[in-house]
Design an enzyme around this catalytic site. Structure first.
Site, PDB file in Angstrom:
ATOM      1  N   ARG A 169     -52.859  63.399-133.666  1.00 33.49           N
ATOM      2  CA  ARG A 169     -52.910  61.918-133.585  1.00 33.49           C
ATOM      3  C   ARG A 169     -53.560  61.271-134.813  1.00 33.49           C
ATOM      4  NH1 ARG A 169     -50.226  63.794-130.610  1.00 33.49           N
ATOM      5  NH2 ARG A 169     -50.184  63.734-128.339  1.00 33.49           N
ATOM      6  N   SER A 218     -53.232  56.688-123.740  1.00 36.93           N
ATOM      7  CA  SER A 218     -54.529  57.364-123.803  1.00 36.93           C
ATOM      8  C   SER A 218     -55.449  56.647-124.783  1.00 36.93           C
ATOM      9  CB  SER A 218     -54.350  58.813-124.250  1.00 36.93           C
ATOM     10  OG  SER A 218     -53.642  59.510-123.265  1.00 36.93           O
ATOM     11  N   GLU A 288     -58.330  57.103-129.705  1.00 29.82           N
ATOM     12  CA  GLU A 288     -56.977  57.291-130.254  1.00 29.82           C
ATOM     13  C   GLU A 288     -56.394  55.918-130.605  1.00 29.82           C
ATOM     14  OE1 GLU A 288     -54.344  59.865-127.935  1.00 29.82           O
ATOM     15  OE2 GLU A 288     -52.646  58.633-128.509  1.00 29.82           O
TER      16      GLU A 288
HETATM   17  C1  FAD Z   1     -47.908  53.806-121.298  1.00 25.96           C
HETATM   18  C2  FAD Z   1     -48.176  54.410-122.647  1.00 25.96           C
HETATM   19  C3  FAD Z   1     -47.965  55.771-122.836  1.00 25.96           C
HETATM   20  C4  FAD Z   1     -48.212  56.355-124.095  1.00 25.96           C
HETATM   21  N1  FAD Z   1     -47.983  57.678-124.241  1.00 25.96           N
HETATM   22  C5  FAD Z   1     -48.185  58.254-125.450  1.00 25.96           C
HETATM   23  C6  FAD Z   1     -47.925  59.656-125.641  1.00 25.96           C
HETATM   24  O1  FAD Z   1     -47.493  60.377-124.754  1.00 25.96           O
HETATM   25  N2  FAD Z   1     -48.166  60.178-126.852  1.00 25.96           N
HETATM   26  C7  FAD Z   1     -48.633  59.431-127.889  1.00 25.96           C
HETATM   27  O2  FAD Z   1     -48.815  59.969-128.992  1.00 25.96           O
HETATM   28  N3  FAD Z   1     -48.884  58.113-127.741  1.00 25.96           N
HETATM   29  C8  FAD Z   1     -48.665  57.505-126.554  1.00 25.96           C
HETATM   30  N4  FAD Z   1     -48.925  56.174-126.403  1.00 25.96           N
HETATM   31  C9  FAD Z   1     -49.491  55.404-127.520  1.00 25.96           C
HETATM   32  C10 FAD Z   1     -48.437  54.747-128.427  1.00 25.96           C
HETATM   33  O3  FAD Z   1     -47.220  54.528-127.745  1.00 25.96           O
HETATM   34  C11 FAD Z   1     -48.159  55.594-129.678  1.00 25.96           C
HETATM   35  O4  FAD Z   1     -49.324  55.780-130.446  1.00 25.96           O
HETATM   36  C12 FAD Z   1     -47.086  54.958-130.568  1.00 25.96           C
HETATM   37  O5  FAD Z   1     -46.744  55.864-131.582  1.00 25.96           O
HETATM   38  C13 FAD Z   1     -47.521  53.641-131.203  1.00 25.96           C
HETATM   39  O6  FAD Z   1     -46.365  53.055-131.779  1.00 25.96           O
HETATM   40  P1  FAD Z   1     -46.243  51.473-131.951  1.00 25.96           P
HETATM   41  O7  FAD Z   1     -44.943  51.177-132.608  1.00 25.96           O
HETATM   42  O8  FAD Z   1     -46.474  50.787-130.662  1.00 25.96           O
HETATM   43  O9  FAD Z   1     -47.432  51.216-132.955  1.00 25.96           O
HETATM   44  P2  FAD Z   1     -48.483  49.996-132.945  1.00 25.96           P
HETATM   45  O10 FAD Z   1     -49.310  50.086-131.730  1.00 25.96           O
HETATM   46  O11 FAD Z   1     -47.783  48.723-133.207  1.00 25.96           O
HETATM   47  O12 FAD Z   1     -49.363  50.395-134.208  1.00 25.96           O
HETATM   48  C14 FAD Z   1     -50.180  51.557-134.156  1.00 25.96           C
HETATM   49  C15 FAD Z   1     -50.672  51.860-135.585  1.00 25.96           C
HETATM   50  O13 FAD Z   1     -49.552  52.222-136.395  1.00 25.96           O
HETATM   51  C16 FAD Z   1     -49.513  51.416-137.550  1.00 25.96           C
HETATM   52  N5  FAD Z   1     -48.113  51.234-137.942  1.00 25.96           N
HETATM   53  C17 FAD Z   1     -47.089  50.762-137.197  1.00 25.96           C
HETATM   54  N6  FAD Z   1     -45.960  50.784-137.924  1.00 25.96           N
HETATM   55  C18 FAD Z   1     -46.281  51.257-139.148  1.00 25.96           C
HETATM   56  C19 FAD Z   1     -45.538  51.512-140.345  1.00 25.96           C
HETATM   57  N7  FAD Z   1     -44.229  51.274-140.421  1.00 25.96           N
HETATM   58  N8  FAD Z   1     -46.199  52.029-141.415  1.00 25.96           N
HETATM   59  C20 FAD Z   1     -47.538  52.273-141.348  1.00 25.96           C
HETATM   60  N9  FAD Z   1     -48.288  52.047-140.248  1.00 25.96           N
HETATM   61  C21 FAD Z   1     -47.662  51.547-139.162  1.00 25.96           C
HETATM   62  C22 FAD Z   1     -50.172  50.107-137.123  1.00 25.96           C
HETATM   63  O14 FAD Z   1     -50.629  49.387-138.254  1.00 25.96           O
HETATM   64  C23 FAD Z   1     -51.304  50.640-136.264  1.00 25.96           C
HETATM   65  O15 FAD Z   1     -52.360  51.083-137.075  1.00 25.96           O
HETATM   66  C24 FAD Z   1     -48.674  55.563-125.168  1.00 25.96           C
HETATM   67  C25 FAD Z   1     -48.861  54.190-124.974  1.00 25.96           C
HETATM   68  C26 FAD Z   1     -48.615  53.616-123.745  1.00 25.96           C
HETATM   69  C27 FAD Z   1     -48.800  52.136-123.567  1.00 25.96           C
END
Ligand code: FAD
Length: 296
Positions: A169, A218, A288
């Site tokens: 992560r 998480s 995380e």
């Molecule tokens: C119900 C639920 C279940 C989940 N289950 C999991 C799981 O099983 N495994 C897991 O790993 N995560 C899980 N997550 C967490 C989350 O979905 C992941 O971390 C996901 O990868 C975040 O993606 P996002 O597009 O929503 O990023 P955001 O939340 O919008 O951003 C997260 C970070 O990424 C950065 N970012 C976004 N896009 C870019 C880009 N193009 N370049 C550089 N930086 C960027 C942002 O600036 C920020 O720092 C879960 C979340 C929820 C709500």
């Protein structure tokens, strides 16, 4: 001062970040840019004064945006950088605004296996790259062959996984460098098997996680050889509430916004959990979720 010369995207002013995060909290962003495509985004970035901070947003599923909001420009990639196509030799090119679930389904439909774990991650490809998102034994960077990144000057270059420090992560990259596109390398397999695997993973997830409530997944990383949820539950914190933020009864590593939570409620609850787990079990839980923006 934001410059927009011949760009075709949409510039929003004073956008409430609570509308863009899965926790449904977060103050105002000064500006938000919705690019019309990758070329437009590159042009927009090149035009901005280097002093203007940029923050990249995917689906906001791993973000705690503080109540004072975000200064500068939020670059909103979701469904904006949305190109995805099959390349030769079992490769797939994905722009960062494509939701992970779509990536998983597209790969399966192409008879390419290895991306099934992405099906249940409610974020974009960009967020998955930034976080090295993973589930059920799979991790994003295991299937990445190379990425295209852009820097603050608006210069885009290709990079290899070996150019980053990648761990559980966590992905360490140069400051003010963001992902534009990923090239995934998968294996040939059967569409039906891949689709069945996706279905099974989603069913398992729905049984164990409060997926239909405002959460951020998480909150804490699992410590080595243990589970954050186990330690939080053992500390008697399931259901513990501060303001509108509550430790989920279903999964102790999830914090639920019960309706009226502020980012401050959630941040205070995070700190409380950390203190309790450290006092009782001697383990310092690391978050995380990404905490961004300014407090009120
Ligand atoms: C119900 C639920 C279940 C989940 N289950 C999991 C799981 O099983 N495994 C897991 O790993 N995560 C899980 N997550 C967490 C989350 O979905 C992941 O971390 C996901 O990868 C975040 O993606 P996002 O597009 O929503 O990023 P955001 O939340 O919008 O951003 C997260 C970070 O990424 C950065 N970012 C976004 N896009 C870019 C880009 N193009 N370049 C550089 N930086 C960027 C942002 O600036 C920020 O720092 C879960 C979340 C929820 C709500």
């Amino acid at each position: 001062m934001i410059t927009q010369h011949k760009t075709t995207g949409t510039l929003l002013v004073n956008e409430k970040m609570a509308n863009y995060t899965s926790w449904r909290v977060g103050g105002i962003a000064d500006y938000m840019y919705l690019p019309s495509n990758k070329a437009d985004l590159i042009q927009f970035i090149q035009q901005q004064d280097a002093a203007v901070p940029l923050f990249w947003l995917g689906l906001g599923s791993n973000l705690l945006v503080r109540d004072g909001g975000i200064r500068g420009v939020v670059i909103n990639t979701r469904n904006r950088l949305k190109e995805m196509c099959r390349l030769e030799d079992d490769r797939v090119s994905v722009e960062v605004g494509v939701p992970c679930a779509l990536v998983a389904r597209f790969c399966a439909s192409q008879g390419l296996v290895g991306a099934e774990f992405l099906a249940g991650i409610p974020g974009t490809m960009g967020g998955a790259l930034a976080m090295n998102a993973g589930a059920f034994g799979g991790e994003t960077w295991q299937i990445v062959e190379c990425v295209e990144v852009i820097n603050r000057a608006g210069v885009a270059v290709n990079k290899l996984p070996s150019d980053f420090e990648i761990s559980y992560r966590s992905v360490k990259r140069a400051e003010n460098e963001w992902f534009l596109t990923a090239r995934l390398k998968l294996k040939q397999g059967q569409t039906t098997e891949s689709q069945q695997q996706i279905k099974a993973l989603l069913e398992k997830r729905n049984l164990t996680q409060p997926y239909n409530l405002p959460t951020c997944g998480s909150v804490f990383k699992n410590p080595p050889n243990d589970y954050a949820a186990r330690l939080i539950e053992l500390s008697g914190l399931k259901g513990y509430t501060i303001g509108g933020a509550c430790v989920s009864e279903k999964h102790a590593n999830f914090i639920v916004n019960t309706g009226q939570a502020t980012a401050a409620d959630i941040e205070t609850l995070i700190a409380y959990i950390q203190t309790q787990v450290e006092t009782r079990h001697g383990v310092c839980l690391q978050t995380e979720v990404c905490k961004v923006g300014v407090a009120c």
